[in-house]
Design an enzyme around this catalytic site. Structure first.
Site, PDB file in Angstrom:
ATOM      1  N   ARG A  61     -16.571  -1.700  -2.850  1.00 14.63           N
ATOM      2  CA  ARG A  61     -15.381  -0.870  -3.022  1.00 14.63           C
ATOM      3  C   ARG A  61     -14.381  -1.519  -3.975  1.00 14.63           C
ATOM      4  O   ARG A  61     -13.625  -0.828  -4.668  1.00 14.63           O
ATOM      5  CB  ARG A  61     -14.737  -0.550  -1.671  1.00 14.63           C
ATOM      6  CG  ARG A  61     -13.703   0.580  -1.794  1.00 14.63           C
ATOM      7  CD  ARG A  61     -13.341   1.217  -0.459  1.00 14.63           C
ATOM      8  NE  ARG A  61     -12.749   0.298   0.476  1.00 14.63           N
ATOM      9  CZ  ARG A  61     -13.351  -0.154   1.577  1.00 14.63           C
ATOM     10  NH1 ARG A  61     -14.580   0.229   1.868  1.00 14.63           N
ATOM     11  NH2 ARG A  61     -12.743  -0.981   2.394  1.00 14.63           N
ATOM     12  N   ASP A  65      -7.541  -3.946  -4.868  1.00 13.59           N
ATOM     13  CA  ASP A  65      -7.066  -2.657  -4.362  1.00 13.59           C
ATOM     14  C   ASP A  65      -5.710  -2.287  -4.952  1.00 13.59           C
ATOM     15  O   ASP A  65      -5.372  -1.102  -5.095  1.00 13.59           O
ATOM     16  CB  ASP A  65      -6.924  -2.683  -2.835  1.00 13.59           C
ATOM     17  CG  ASP A  65      -8.050  -3.356  -2.101  1.00 13.59           C
ATOM     18  OD1 ASP A  65      -8.550  -4.393  -2.586  1.00 13.59           O
ATOM     19  OD2 ASP A  65      -8.411  -2.894  -1.011  1.00 13.59           O
ATOM     20  N   SER A 108     -14.594  -2.942   6.853  1.00 16.62           N
ATOM     21  CA  SER A 108     -14.661  -4.390   6.611  1.00 16.62           C
ATOM     22  C   SER A 108     -15.675  -5.032   7.544  1.00 16.62           C
ATOM     23  O   SER A 108     -15.384  -5.253   8.729  1.00 16.62           O
ATOM     24  CB  SER A 108     -13.290  -5.036   6.810  1.00 16.62           C
ATOM     25  OG  SER A 108     -13.368  -6.430   6.592  1.00 16.62           O
ATOM     26  N   ASP A 143       0.783  -1.229   0.000  1.00 13.45           N
ATOM     27  CA  ASP A 143       0.000   0.000   0.000  1.00 13.45           C
ATOM     28  C   ASP A 143       0.816   1.282   0.000  1.00 13.45           C
ATOM     29  O   ASP A 143       0.259   2.366   0.220  1.00 13.45           O
ATOM     30  CB  ASP A 143      -0.951   0.000   1.198  1.00 13.45           C
ATOM     31  CG  ASP A 143      -2.124  -0.926   0.986  1.00 13.45           C
ATOM     32  OD1 ASP A 143      -2.735  -0.852  -0.095  1.00 13.45           O
ATOM     33  OD2 ASP A 143      -2.430  -1.733   1.881  1.00 13.45           O
TER      34      ASP A 143
END
Length: 410
Positions: A255, A183, A371, A118
C-alpha cells in the site's frame, strides 16, 4: 512560475485528459451493475446506522463478522462519508446527498485536529469531496482550517510534515524523532486546495517542500519506497529508514507503493512539475514489474512477504492504484494506463474480491489488509478500499463520457 499559474494548469490538464473515444455498451453495463451493487450494500449499511439513532462510522469488521465503527478522530473517519458523496455522484439520488451531508458534518471538529497528519484523508475525502459536488460555502472554511491545523506539523528544518508524534503510543517505542510516512503524500491535496480556495500560498509551499523532501529520501534505487523516514529535528538529516506496516525495513509494503503513485500524481496535477509525474511512473513501474505481482494485478500485502503465494492480498492497494492510473492516463498518452486500470477494476468486481449483497459487513470489497505487524485488520473489508474503488469507477465513467477524469466539477 507563480502559484496562481501553477494551479491554472488543473483546468487545462482536465480538458487535455478527456480524449474523445467511443463508449462501448459493455462499459455501460459494467458500471450499471457496479452501481446497483454499491447502492444495495450501502442501503443496508445506512439503514443500520439510521435505525441506531446515532451517527456511526463503519471502518471494517472484526473476527466475528461484526461491523467495527470508529470515532471521528480515527484516521479513516472521512472515507465512509466520502463514499456517500461518491454514491451521490454515481446516482444523482438526493438520498445519498442528504446522508453524505449528515455524516460529513459530524466531522466538523476534525478541522482542529493537530496531533496526527491524517486530516488530509479525514477532511479531504469528506468535506472536500462534498464541496466539489455541492459548493457549500461552509465546507470551504472547514477545508482551509483543516489545512491550517495540518500545517502546524510542518518541520521547516527537515522540510516535511511530521506524521506521528514520536512519543505517542507504540510510535514512542521506536526511538523516532520526526517520523514521516509515505502515506502523508495523500494529505497534500488538502494543502493545494486550501491555497486555491484561500489564496494563501503558505499551504502550497509546505506541500511542495514535503513532496520534494519525500522524493529525495523515501525511495530506493529500484524506485520502491520505504514506509517510514525518521528525520532529525536539529539538522533535518535522515536518522532511520524503517517500516511500521510492512514485512521488513527493506521490504516493499504494497500500500505504500500505492500511496506514492497516487500522491505524486496528485502533486503533478497541482504543480505541473514533471519530476512528480516521473516519480509516480517509476514507482508504478516497480509495482507492475515486480516478480511477485499476481497476474490479476491485486498484490500481496508486501512484495517481499516470506510466504508468497500463501500471503494475504491487499485489495485496498489495487483500488488506489486503479484510481491513480485513470488520472495518469491523461498525462501519459500512449502508455495504456486506462487499460490497466480497467483490468484491475474488472478483477476487483469479480467474485474473488467483491462481496455478495448482505455479506462482508455491507462493505463492497473483500480481502484487504490493515497492518499484519500489528495483527490488525488482516483479510477484511476496509472503508478506504471501497472509497478508492468508487473513485476509480467515477474516473472511468467520466473519461468514457468525455468529462474531466475526476468527479470534480469545477
Amino acid at each position: 512560475m507563480k502559484i496562481k499559474q501553477h494551479l491554472g494548469f488543473i483546468s487545462m490538464l482536465a480538458i487535455a485528459f478527456t480524449a474523445c473515444q467511443q463508449k462501448p455498451a459493455e462499459t455501460d453495463n459494467f458500471l450499471e451493475n457496479e452501481i446497483k451493487n454499491i447502492e444495495a450494500q450501502h442501503t443496508l449499511q445506512t439503514d443500520l446506522i439510521e435505525k441506531s439513532g446515532k451517527i456511526l462510522n463503519p471502518r471494517t469488521i472484526d473476527e466475528k463478522g461484526n461491523i467495527v465503527y470508529v470515532p471521528i478522530d480515527d484516521w479513516t473517519s472521512g472515507f465512509f462519508p466520502g463514499t456517500m458523496w461518491l454514491d451521490y455522484d454515481l446516482t444523482k439520488d438526493e438520498k445519498w446527498k442528504k446522508l453524505a451531508e449528515k455524516y460529513t458534518e459530524d466531522l466538523d471538529s476534525v478541522k482542529y485536529l493537530k496531533w496526527h497528519h491524517d486530516v488530509g484523508f479525514m477532511i479531504g475525502c469528506s468535506y472536500l469531496t462534498g464541496y466539489r459536488l455541492c459548493k457549500k460555502p461552509e465546507y470551504k472554511d472547514v477545508i482551509v482550517t483543516a489545512a491550517q491545523s495540518l500545517s502546524t506539523r510542518f518541520r521547516p528544518v527537515a522540510g516535511v510534515i511530521q506524521s506521528w508524534d514520536a512519543d505517542r503510543g507504540w510510535q514512542g517505542e521506536r526511538g523516532w524523532e520526526c517520523p514521516v510516512i509515505i502515506d502523508n503524500m495523500m494529505n497534500l491535496e488538502l494543502l493545494f486546495e486550501a491555497t486555491r480556495l484561500s489564496g494563501d500560498s503558505t499551504f502550497y509551499n509546505i506541500a511542495v517542500s514535503h513532496a520534494n523532501t519525500t522524493m529525495k529520501n523515501h525511495f530506493r534505487a529500484d524506485n520502491s519506497c520505504y514506509h517510514v523516514i525518521d528525520y532529525s529535528l536539529k539538522d533535518g538529516s535522515v536518522r532511520n529508514r524503517h517500516t511500521a506496516q510492512g514485512y521488513a525495513h527493506e521490504s516493499a509494503w504494497a500500500r505504500g507503493q500505492a500511496w506514492a503513485v497516487y500522491g505524486f500524481t496528485t502533486c503533478y496535477r497541482y504543480t505541473h512539475d514533471k519530476r512528480y509525474l516521473d516519480q509516480a511512473e517509476k514507482t508504478l513501474n516497480f509495482y507492475l514489474n515486480d516478480k511477485n505481482l499476481p497476474k490479476d494485478l491485486i498484490p500481496y500485502w508486501d512484495f517481499d512477504a516470506p510466504e508468497i503465494p500463501n500471503e494475504p492480498r491487499d485489495v485496498s492497494t489495487a483500488a488506489c492504484i486503479a484510481s491513480a492510473l485513470y488520472e495518469m492516463d491523461g498525462y501519459c498518452p500512449g502508455k495504456n494506463y486506462k487499460e490497466l486500470a480497467d483490468k484491475i477494476l474488472k478483477n476487483l468486481s469479480g467474485p474473488d474480491y467483491k462481496a455478495k449483497v448482505g455479506e462482508n459487513g455491507n462493505f463492497i470489497l473483500m480481502h484487504s489488509v490493515g497492518s499484519i505487524p500489528h495483527g490488525a485488520e488482516i483479510d477484511v473489508p476496509l472503508n478506504y478500499a471501497d472509497y478508492y474503488y468508487e473513485e476509480a469507477l467515477i474516473r472511468k465513467r467520466n473519461i468514457e463520457n468525455n468529462q474531466p477524469f475526476s468527479f470534480v466539477n469545477e
